[in-house]
Design a protein around this motif. Sequence first.
Motif, PDB file in Angstrom:
ATOM      1  N   UNK A 436     -26.498  15.284  35.823  1.00 42.93           N
ATOM      2  CA  UNK A 436     -27.765  15.979  35.595  1.00 42.93           C
ATOM      3  C   UNK A 436     -28.974  15.115  35.933  1.00 42.93           C
ATOM      4  N   UNK A 437     -28.948  13.844  35.511  1.00 41.86           N
ATOM      5  CA  UNK A 437     -30.103  12.981  35.717  1.00 41.86           C
ATOM      6  C   UNK A 437     -29.650  11.571  36.099  1.00 41.86           C
ATOM      7  N   UNK A 438     -30.604  10.832  36.640  1.00 40.26           N
ATOM      8  CA  UNK A 438     -30.357   9.427  36.977  1.00 40.26           C
ATOM      9  C   UNK A 438     -29.141   9.243  37.875  1.00 40.26           C
ATOM     10  N   UNK A 439     -29.063  10.049  38.924  1.00 42.06           N
ATOM     11  CA  UNK A 439     -27.935   9.938  39.840  1.00 42.06           C
ATOM     12  C   UNK A 439     -27.870   8.561  40.500  1.00 42.06           C
ATOM     13  N   UNK A 440     -29.041   7.927  40.685  1.00 47.71           N
ATOM     14  CA  UNK A 440     -29.066   6.647  41.393  1.00 47.71           C
ATOM     15  C   UNK A 440     -28.281   5.576  40.644  1.00 47.71           C
ATOM     16  N   UNK A 441     -28.144   5.713  39.320  1.00 44.46           N
ATOM     17  CA  UNK A 441     -27.387   4.727  38.555  1.00 44.46           C
ATOM     18  C   UNK A 441     -25.899   4.761  38.896  1.00 44.46           C
ATOM     19  N   UNK A 442     -25.444   5.864  39.508  1.00 48.09           N
ATOM     20  CA  UNK A 442     -24.027   6.002  39.817  1.00 48.09           C
ATOM     21  C   UNK A 442     -23.657   5.433  41.187  1.00 48.09           C
ATOM     22  N   UNK A 443     -24.646   4.958  41.938  1.00 55.47           N
ATOM     23  CA  UNK A 443     -24.373   4.563  43.317  1.00 55.47           C
ATOM     24  C   UNK A 443     -23.364   3.410  43.413  1.00 55.47           C
ATOM     25  N   UNK A 444     -23.329   2.545  42.410  1.00 53.50           N
ATOM     26  CA  UNK A 444     -22.394   1.423  42.442  1.00 53.50           C
ATOM     27  C   UNK A 444     -21.175   1.664  41.555  1.00 53.50           C
ATOM     28  N   UNK A 445     -21.052   2.875  41.009  1.00 57.54           N
ATOM     29  CA  UNK A 445     -19.924   3.173  40.124  1.00 57.54           C
ATOM     30  C   UNK A 445     -18.673   3.508  40.938  1.00 57.54           C
ATOM     31  N   UNK A 446     -17.506   3.037  40.471  1.00 59.01           N
ATOM     32  CA  UNK A 446     -16.260   3.365  41.176  1.00 59.01           C
ATOM     33  C   UNK A 446     -15.679   4.699  40.728  1.00 59.01           C
ATOM     34  N   UNK A 447     -16.552   5.701  40.512  1.00 59.19           N
ATOM     35  CA  UNK A 447     -16.094   6.980  39.962  1.00 59.19           C
ATOM     36  C   UNK A 447     -15.009   7.608  40.840  1.00 59.19           C
ATOM     37  N   UNK A 448     -15.325   7.834  42.102  1.00 57.47           N
ATOM     38  CA  UNK A 448     -14.359   8.487  42.987  1.00 57.47           C
ATOM     39  C   UNK A 448     -13.141   7.594  43.217  1.00 57.47           C
ATOM     40  N   UNK A 449     -13.381   6.302  43.283  1.00 59.97           N
ATOM     41  CA  UNK A 449     -12.272   5.366  43.431  1.00 59.97           C
ATOM     42  C   UNK A 449     -11.280   5.551  42.282  1.00 59.97           C
ATOM     43  N   UNK A 450     -11.796   5.646  41.051  1.00 59.94           N
ATOM     44  CA  UNK A 450     -10.935   5.791  39.877  1.00 59.94           C
ATOM     45  C   UNK A 450     -10.188   7.119  39.888  1.00 59.94           C
ATOM     46  N   UNK A 451     -10.896   8.200  40.195  1.00 61.91           N
ATOM     47  CA  UNK A 451     -10.246   9.506  40.187  1.00 61.91           C
ATOM     48  C   UNK A 451      -9.237   9.643  41.323  1.00 61.91           C
ATOM     49  N   UNK A 452      -9.494   8.972  42.434  1.00 62.01           N
ATOM     50  CA  UNK A 452      -8.523   9.026  43.531  1.00 62.01           C
ATOM     51  C   UNK A 452      -7.277   8.208  43.214  1.00 62.01           C
ATOM     52  N   UNK A 453      -7.362   7.361  42.180  1.00 62.01           N
ATOM     53  CA  UNK A 453      -6.169   6.651  41.728  1.00 62.01           C
ATOM     54  C   UNK A 453      -5.236   7.593  40.959  1.00 62.01           C
ATOM     55  N   UNK A 454      -5.801   8.596  40.272  1.00 57.67           N
ATOM     56  CA  UNK A 454      -4.950   9.484  39.473  1.00 57.67           C
ATOM     57  C   UNK A 454      -4.651  10.799  40.187  1.00 57.67           C
ATOM     58  N   UNK A 455      -5.412  11.158  41.219  1.00 61.48           N
ATOM     59  CA  UNK A 455      -5.145  12.418  41.915  1.00 61.48           C
ATOM     60  C   UNK A 455      -5.677  12.385  43.334  1.00 61.48           C
ATOM     61  N   UNK A 456      -5.077  13.202  44.176  1.00 58.18           N
ATOM     62  CA  UNK A 456      -5.536  13.415  45.540  1.00 58.18           C
ATOM     63  C   UNK A 456      -6.006  14.859  45.663  1.00 58.18           C
ATOM     64  N   UNK A 457      -7.249  15.142  45.312  1.00 60.93           N
ATOM     65  CA  UNK A 457      -7.732  16.528  45.340  1.00 60.93           C
ATOM     66  C   UNK A 457      -7.824  17.070  46.756  1.00 60.93           C
TER      67      UNK A 457
END
Length: 527
Positions: A436-457
Amino acid sequence: MNEGMRLEDVPELMQNIQSRLPVKAAAKTSVLSKSWLHAWSTIPNLIFHVPEEEERKQLMLVYIDNTLRKYLRDNIPIESFELNIQLGRNEHASLAQQWIRYVATKTCLKELSFTINFDQVSMNLPDEILSCVNVTKIRVWASYVMDIAVRMTSSHQSPIIKCVSLRELHLFRVRISQQLLDHILSSCRLLENIKLKSCSQDLKTIKIKSLPCLDKLEIYTNDIRHCPSVEINNVPNLCMFKCDLQPMGTKGMDILPFSSVHSISLGSNVTELWLGGPGLVTDDASVDMIKTGLPFLESLTLNMGFWKLENCRFTFASIKRLSLISLPDNHIGIHLNTPKLLFFHLDGSTMPSLSFPISTTLEEITFRMKPYKSFDASFLLKMREALELSRKCYLHIAPVWYYRPPPLNMDILDDLKTRLQFPPATNVETLTFEVCKDECQWESSPFFHAFFEICHPKQVIVKSDVCKMMLGEVLEKKTKIAADWPNYVKHVQIRRPDERWDTLTDSHTSFQDGSRPYYADFKLEWC
């Protein structure tokens, strides 16, 4: 049709055709012939959508007024009347009240529908709305601007209810008086479908009694100032019941004047049940009462925002759909013994431990999560285990981390890789990520990296400016060697909303430099 008879000889048939067309297309038929023009100008189903732009609005108001006067003058039947209008001045409200009185004089009227948006104007629905002897459906939808925007009361000490043929009553954000609602529900014995949403301002009790035809009942309120009790009995044919009493800003309150599920008698034919709110369902005993009292229940939705148990047990022999929403942080384990369950939906801020019988194979699991505390490796590990339970899975992740750094970091990613016992799941149809807010704080987060470890959407839907982060993630993976990168992406397609799929290439890196938010979908093909 008799030989030699033309379509123009049967105006009802032409009107039937016109009523099935979009309004603009139906209006164009009036140029085909005088017969088509006459059919259009006397069609019994009137639908008016008043534009917001002031000049066009005034023209439309005059047109509606002239049309209704013509129908009354020439005694043209009106079977259904639908009005969508924004009231910006008191004279607009007066016109709408006048039109309702016009239409209510028609004994052939069967359906009334009003969508009313307000701009610092209130309106009283006239008594005549309940005077239509043959009306079968009344629907009033009002925008929420002020508490007194729409009132539904009676000028008589004892309201006169003539709409005894009423089958459907839908009121949304309408301030109806206790007296009038009681008289409607006691007089209209043929009611089949009742929806009362955010109408509790003047209500102490909602009494649904002795309605043998009632099939669907929905009651919803979220106003802390007005908490009606609910009494239901003698509704033998009720199939769907939805009751969500969610007072605003009172999460965790123990005492509120809501009726308990123990005092509500729904009959035994209910197949779809939706319950939420303090005092309705808060423990295993309440669930057991549902199980024993509703033997044919197939779909169950529970709003669990007021539950305090750490472990919940659900045992249902007949249920096929189960949705647990607003799951609080204190839930640790959910145990399900549901042999016929096909569809499972979970909505909450934390990922619980799920326990199913070993033989369970669901058709579909949907997780709609809004984590704001426990977004760690355990969250992802529990989700990975749950993905094993279904043929298809859908993930929607919308973290609530306003003005704080995102919880996912490289330490969590390392912890996840160390503890992960399953390969990435391949049954995830979509992974939707929304911030919702402060998307720029996520630029260095390994969010997709982590989720791609548990699933291949198969598809990733990004609803925020972190689309640039997703672009960088997949572009990087496309350059990795499969031996070094277990989540190797073979082929990626990208599209903006309302556009066609396009193969992702290095040219799309320019999107990462954009200053405006970018929204995109990604279609992924994995090795």
